[in-house]
Design an enzyme around this catalytic site. Structure first.
Site, short mmCIF file in Angstrom:
data_model
loop_
_atom_site.label_atom_id
_atom_site.label_comp_id
_atom_site.label_asym_id
_atom_site.label_seq_id
_atom_site.Cartn_x
_atom_site.Cartn_y
_atom_site.Cartn_z
N ASN A 155 -19.50 5.17 26.64
CA ASN A 155 -20.91 5.37 26.96
C ASN A 155 -21.58 4.12 27.55
O ASN A 155 -22.43 4.22 28.43
CB ASN A 155 -21.65 5.84 25.71
CG ASN A 155 -22.81 6.74 26.05
OD1 ASN A 155 -22.80 7.43 27.06
ND2 ASN A 155 -23.83 6.70 25.22
N ARG A 199 -24.26 12.80 24.41
CA ARG A 199 -24.24 11.33 24.37
C ARG A 199 -25.46 10.84 25.15
O ARG A 199 -25.81 11.40 26.18
CB ARG A 199 -22.97 10.80 25.02
CG ARG A 199 -21.68 11.40 24.47
CD ARG A 199 -21.41 10.93 23.08
NE ARG A 199 -21.38 9.48 23.01
CZ ARG A 199 -20.37 8.73 23.43
NH1 ARG A 199 -19.30 9.28 23.96
NH2 ARG A 199 -20.41 7.40 23.33
N PRO A 249 0.85 -1.20 0.00
CA PRO A 249 0.00 0.00 0.00
C PRO A 249 0.88 1.25 0.00
O PRO A 249 1.73 1.41 0.85
CB PRO A 249 -0.78 -0.10 1.32
CG PRO A 249 -0.54 -1.48 1.82
CD PRO A 249 0.75 -1.94 1.24
N GLU A 250 0.70 2.08 -0.98
CA GLU A 250 1.48 3.31 -1.05
C GLU A 250 0.64 4.48 -0.59
O GLU A 250 -0.51 4.32 -0.24
CB GLU A 250 1.98 3.52 -2.50
CG GLU A 250 3.08 2.57 -2.89
CD GLU A 250 4.33 2.71 -2.00
OE1 GLU A 250 4.50 3.77 -1.38
OE2 GLU A 250 5.09 1.74 -1.92
N LYS A 302 2.78 7.38 6.13
CA LYS A 302 2.30 6.04 5.79
C LYS A 302 1.27 5.54 6.80
O LYS A 302 0.97 4.35 6.86
CB LYS A 302 3.48 5.08 5.71
CG LYS A 302 4.42 5.47 4.58
CD LYS A 302 5.41 4.41 4.26
CE LYS A 302 6.10 4.75 2.94
NZ LYS A 302 7.07 3.76 2.54
#
Ligand SMILES: [Zn+2]
Length: 249
Positions: free
Chosen positions: A157, A232, A2-3, A53
């Site tokens: 929560n 929340r 993965p680049e 990265k």
């Protein structure tokens, strides 16, 4: 391998979850040992960005999850509930989508600055947690304060709701009206429940997401209502967790 551009693609795809309170799972046993799900489950995902990265996922309270894909890692964003084979490292589930990390060899949770003592430490520093809770505005509601990562780090929560119920403390009580012994009981319960959850115990939930259903202790009807600045949802039983300025139903 993965680049950079595939990382940026992943960061873009993950934007669909930003702003949502996500359900977090770590199905892969090697990922499960990192205790990431317990700490992040139910938190709001605030931002996702590619940095070098790394993919950085920022959560409410300042927690940052760093994912480095190395050679083999892959992020996928799929419709919620998509059928899968195998055990991904991480699943972040929102209302309609879920982001899935496969073969993520580097997954690391970073604490925000000025983080409170860790509820999952062995043993937790309860005295220092209490000190911090006593240093904030005494009119602050206990349910709101428990989610403040600068006071106590690691309570989400679900465990806020469950530990307050176990200790019979209403989330709406201002800190000034909660005795030290009660606060310590709530914190000790949170530690116990969360540590058991890390060890894989699946516990019955007593109030979390049970609004409208009967309390298993007193038969009262469980209620839910948004609490605090980030709104929340708090869950509590008005029958056996009394006190404070309870919102009108
Ligand atoms: Zn009850």
């Amino acid at each position: 391998m993965p680049e950079g551009d595939s990382l940026h693609r992943a960061a873009r795809a993950l934007q669909v979850l930003v702003g949502q309170n996500v359900e977090v799972e770590t199905p892969h046993p090697r990922a499960a040992t990192k205790r990431i799900a317990e700490r992040l489950d139910g938190l709001r995902l605030d931002a996702v960005e590619a940095r070098g990265k790394n993919l950085l996922l920022r959560f409410e309270g300042g927690l940052v999850l760093r994912s480095h894909l190395r050679m083999s890692g892959r992020w996928r964003v799929e419709p919620r509930g998509a059928v899968r084979r195998g055990l991904p490292w991480l699943v972040l589930r929102g209302g309609e989508h879920e982001a899935v990390l496969w073969n993520g060899p580097v997954l690391e949770l970073r604490a925000p600055q000025r983080l409170g003592p860790d509820i999952l430490a062995e043993p937790p520093d309860f005295a220092s947690m209490l000190e911090r809770l006593r240093a904030v505005l005494p009119t602050r509601e206990v349910g709101d304060a428990l989610l403040d990562q600068q006071l106590v780090a690691g309570i989400g929560n679900v465990w806020k709701a469950e530990s307050l119920w176990e200790a019979r403390v209403s989330p709406w009580r201002p800190l000034v009206e909660v005795a030290d012994e009660e606060l310590l009981a709530v914190l000790a319960t949170a530690h116990r429940l969360m540590a058991a959850s890390v060890d894989g115990a699946r516990r019955l939930r007593h109030v979390y997401r049970r609004a409208g259903r009967p309390c298993r202790r007193c038969g009262g009807t469980i209620r839910s209502y948004p609490q605090g600045e980030s709104a929340r949802t708090a869950y509590w039983c008005p029958g056996c967790q009394r006190g404070g300025r309870e919102p009108k139903s």
